[in-house]
Scaffold this motif. Structure first.
Motif, PDB file in Angstrom:
ATOM      1  N   THR A   1      19.593   1.422   1.593  1.00 11.55           N
ATOM      2  CA  THR A   1      19.578   2.776   2.521  1.00 11.55           C
ATOM      3  C   THR A   1      19.784   2.292   3.885  1.00 11.55           C
ATOM      4  OG1 THR A   1      17.071   2.429   2.852  1.00 11.55           O
ATOM      5  CG2 THR A   1      17.973   3.744   1.119  1.00 11.55           C
ATOM      6  N   LEU A   2      19.556   1.183   4.644  1.00  9.79           N
ATOM      7  CA  LEU A   2      19.784   0.787   5.819  1.00  9.79           C
ATOM      8  C   LEU A   2      21.066   1.283   6.542  1.00  9.79           C
ATOM      9  CD1 LEU A   2      18.231  -0.438   8.152  1.00  9.79           C
ATOM     10  CD2 LEU A   2      19.602  -2.687   7.856  1.00  9.79           C
ATOM     11  N   THR A   3      21.096   1.875   7.709  1.00  7.80           N
ATOM     12  CA  THR A   3      22.315   2.401   8.499  1.00  7.80           C
ATOM     13  C   THR A   3      22.166   1.805   9.921  1.00  7.80           C
ATOM     14  OG1 THR A   3      21.481   4.644   8.861  1.00  7.80           O
ATOM     15  CG2 THR A   3      22.705   4.425   6.854  1.00  7.80           C
TER      16      THR A   3
ATOM     17  N   GLU B   1       0.807  -1.173   0.135  1.00  6.65           N
ATOM     18  CA  GLU B   1      -0.161   0.014   0.049  1.00  6.65           C
ATOM     19  C   GLU B   1       0.726   1.461  -0.161  1.00  6.65           C
ATOM     20  OE1 GLU B   1      -3.170   0.610  -0.040  1.00  6.65           O
ATOM     21  OE2 GLU B   1      -3.857  -1.553  -0.400  1.00  6.65           O
ATOM     22  N   LEU B   2       1.878   1.130   0.588  1.00  8.31           N
ATOM     23  CA  LEU B   2       2.861   2.321   0.756  1.00  8.31           C
ATOM     24  C   LEU B   2       3.479   2.551  -0.499  1.00  8.31           C
ATOM     25  CD1 LEU B   2       4.787   1.886   4.072  1.00  8.31           C
ATOM     26  CD2 LEU B   2       2.999   3.682   3.893  1.00  8.31           C
ATOM     27  N   ALA B   3       3.849   1.409  -1.215  1.00  8.51           N
ATOM     28  CA  ALA B   3       4.454   1.648  -2.428  1.00  8.51           C
ATOM     29  C   ALA B   3       3.362   2.180  -3.619  1.00  8.51           C
ATOM     30  CB  ALA B   3       5.194   0.139  -2.942  1.00  8.51           C
ATOM     31  N   ALA B   4       2.278   1.735  -3.370  1.00  3.55           N
ATOM     32  CA  ALA B   4       1.224   2.000  -4.387  1.00  3.55           C
ATOM     33  C   ALA B   4       0.838   3.507  -4.154  1.00  3.55           C
ATOM     34  CB  ALA B   4      -0.120   0.947  -4.143  1.00  3.55           C
ATOM     35  N   SER B   5       1.257   4.141  -3.178  1.00  2.67           N
ATOM     36  CA  SER B   5       0.792   5.405  -2.752  1.00  2.67           C
ATOM     37  C   SER B   5       1.820   6.450  -2.780  1.00  2.67           C
ATOM     38  CB  SER B   5       0.279   5.644  -1.467  1.00  2.67           C
ATOM     39  OG  SER B   5       0.993   5.259  -0.459  1.00  2.67           O
ATOM     40  N   TRP B   6       3.090   5.999  -3.588  1.00  2.00           N
ATOM     41  CA  TRP B   6       4.218   6.632  -3.637  1.00  2.00           C
ATOM     42  C   TRP B   6       5.164   6.919  -2.248  1.00  2.00           C
ATOM     43  CZ3 TRP B   6       0.006   8.273  -6.624  1.00  2.00           C
ATOM     44  CH2 TRP B   6       0.062   7.831  -8.148  1.00  2.00           C
ATOM     45  N   SER B   7       4.672   6.446  -1.042  1.00  3.56           N
ATOM     46  CA  SER B   7       5.263   6.777   0.208  1.00  3.56           C
ATOM     47  C   SER B   7       6.385   5.627   0.391  1.00  3.56           C
ATOM     48  CB  SER B   7       4.056   6.686   1.133  1.00  3.56           C
ATOM     49  OG  SER B   7       4.716   7.163   2.408  1.00  3.56           O
ATOM     50  N   VAL B   8       7.444   5.979  -0.170  1.00  2.89           N
ATOM     51  CA  VAL B   8       8.377   4.801  -0.144  1.00  2.89           C
ATOM     52  C   VAL B   8       9.679   5.301   0.832  1.00  2.89           C
ATOM     53  CG1 VAL B   8       7.788   3.651  -2.067  1.00  2.89           C
ATOM     54  CG2 VAL B   8       9.569   5.525  -2.246  1.00  2.89           C
ATOM     55  N   PHE B   9       9.823   6.433   1.269  1.00  2.00           N
ATOM     56  CA  PHE B   9      10.927   6.810   1.830  1.00  2.00           C
ATOM     57  C   PHE B   9      10.546   7.206   3.366  1.00  2.00           C
ATOM     58  CE2 PHE B   9      11.895   8.014  -2.627  1.00  2.00           C
ATOM     59  CZ  PHE B   9      12.964   7.466  -2.883  1.00  2.00           C
TER      60      PHE B   9
ATOM     61  N   PHE C   1      14.074   2.399   4.423  1.00  2.00           N
ATOM     62  CA  PHE C   1      14.163   2.861   5.675  1.00  2.00           C
ATOM     63  C   PHE C   1      15.644   3.048   5.858  1.00  2.00           C
ATOM     64  CE2 PHE C   1      10.290  -0.058   5.663  1.00  2.00           C
ATOM     65  CZ  PHE C   1       9.286   0.971   6.292  1.00  2.00           C
ATOM     66  N   LEU C   2      16.030   3.894   6.855  1.00  2.00           N
ATOM     67  CA  LEU C   2      17.393   4.146   7.327  1.00  2.00           C
ATOM     68  C   LEU C   2      17.500   3.242   8.538  1.00  2.00           C
ATOM     69  CD1 LEU C   2      17.525   8.130   7.286  1.00  2.00           C
ATOM     70  CD2 LEU C   2      18.297   6.255   5.471  1.00  2.00           C
ATOM     71  N   THR C   3      16.575   3.217   9.397  1.00  2.00           N
ATOM     72  CA  THR C   3      16.634   2.183  10.812  1.00  2.00           C
ATOM     73  C   THR C   3      15.605   1.286  10.761  1.00  2.00           C
ATOM     74  OG1 THR C   3      17.644   4.288  12.036  1.00  2.00           O
ATOM     75  CG2 THR C   3      16.730   2.397  13.199  1.00  2.00           C
ATOM     76  N   VAL C   4      15.845  -0.037  11.137  1.00  2.00           N
ATOM     77  CA  VAL C   4      14.873  -0.902  11.573  1.00  2.00           C
ATOM     78  C   VAL C   4      15.027  -1.438  12.920  1.00  2.00           C
ATOM     79  CG1 VAL C   4      14.174  -3.240  11.031  1.00  2.00           C
ATOM     80  CG2 VAL C   4      14.679  -1.582   8.973  1.00  2.00           C
ATOM     81  N   GLU C   5      14.001  -1.339  13.666  1.00  2.00           N
ATOM     82  CA  GLU C   5      14.051  -1.967  15.058  1.00  2.00           C
ATOM     83  C   GLU C   5      13.198  -2.994  15.152  1.00  2.00           C
ATOM     84  OE1 GLU C   5      13.739  -0.340  19.525  1.00  2.00           O
ATOM     85  OE2 GLU C   5      13.438   0.915  17.893  1.00  2.00           O
ATOM     86  N   ILE C   6      13.608  -4.347  15.479  1.00  2.00           N
ATOM     87  CA  ILE C   6      12.815  -5.284  15.679  1.00  2.00           C
ATOM     88  C   ILE C   6      12.970  -5.826  17.098  1.00  2.00           C
ATOM     89  CG2 ILE C   6      11.991  -7.734  15.000  1.00  2.00           C
ATOM     90  CD1 ILE C   6      11.356  -5.718  12.695  1.00  2.00           C
ATOM     91  N   SER C   7      12.191  -5.796  18.037  1.00  2.00           N
ATOM     92  CA  SER C   7      12.369  -5.909  19.593  1.00  2.00           C
ATOM     93  C   SER C   7      11.197  -6.559  20.231  1.00  2.00           C
ATOM     94  CB  SER C   7      12.888  -4.398  20.173  1.00  2.00           C
ATOM     95  OG  SER C   7      13.367  -4.910  21.452  1.00  2.00           O
TER      96      SER C   7
END
Length: 217
Positions: free
Chosen positions: A105-107, A48-56, A81-87
């Motif tokens: 992009t992940l840092t 859904e995000l990709a379809a609405s051009w909300s990708v950053f 995404f720049l940051t991913v948090e799975i906790s």
């Protein structure tokens, strides 16, 4: 007016559906899927995000989720995404290379308190900061084959295989605050480094080692 209302409705739908929502925190865009009941909901939300051009977006997170059992290959699709948090996801036991377009992009990666017994082997050449904790999480050299530019690693309750960190040529700081019970029985060469940037190895609540190059035996 009708066109404006249609766009507005589409945006609201994407902002909070499928157990996920898009938030703004400290001027950053955060995609939060902590309420997802199944990984298929996260997949659908990324689409859904990709379809609405909300990708950053700045950050993706799943926190305190007892339902998610897997992170499937290509989970993020076209979303970056720049940051991913799975906790604190105790049922999570199967982890693929879930980054999708975020591979570029992940840092920052925070991966803590799951049932997955390894450091995730991701294709993330730009990853700089890694935090992992669990119960006897196995640290293998192969996990870093596509994450070789890590500069700071914080690893809790880990079991380290020999030469695990040898390919991290930009490593500056390694912190192991709470090592596993067998940590002090490491074989010679396990903590062997090939980074000329390495400044500090901090083990066992403040046992600092200042080194320039080589190994701790």
């Amino acid at each position: 007016m009708k066109l404006f209302l249609s766009i507005l409705i589409l945006w609201v739908g994407v902002a909070s559906t499928f157990g996920c929502s898009t938030l703004t925190e400290d001027s950053e865009s955060v995609v939060d899927c902590s309420n997802a009941t199944d990984i298929s909901e996260v997949v659908a939300y990324m689409e859904e995000l990709a379809a609405s051009w909300s990708v950053f977006h700045n950050r993706f997170r799943i926190l305190n989720n007892p339902n998610i059992t897997s992170l499937v290959d290509g989970l993020f699709g076209e979303v970056q995404f720049l940051t991913v948090e799975i906790s604190r996801c105790p049922a999570l036991s199967d982890v693929g290379d879930f980054l999708g377009a975020s591979s570029n992009t992940l840092t920052n990666l925070i991966f803590t308190e799951t049932s997955y017994p390894y450091i995730p082997a991701l294709d993330a050449p730009g990853l700089l900061n890694l935090e992992v904790s669990g119960t006897n999480v196995l640290v293998q050299r192969s996990a870093f084959s596509k994450m070789k530019n890590i500069e700071v690693a914080v690893l809790n309750s880990v079991v380290i295989e020999p030469f695990a960190f040898f390919d991290l040529e930009n490593l500056r700081s390694l912190v192991i605050p709470f090592p596993s019970s067998n940590f002090m029985n490491l074989t010679a060469g396990t903590l062997n480094f090939n980074s000329q940037h390495l400044q500090v190895v901090d083990i066992v609540n403040g046992a600092f080692f200042f080194i320039e190059y080589g190994s701790i035996e």
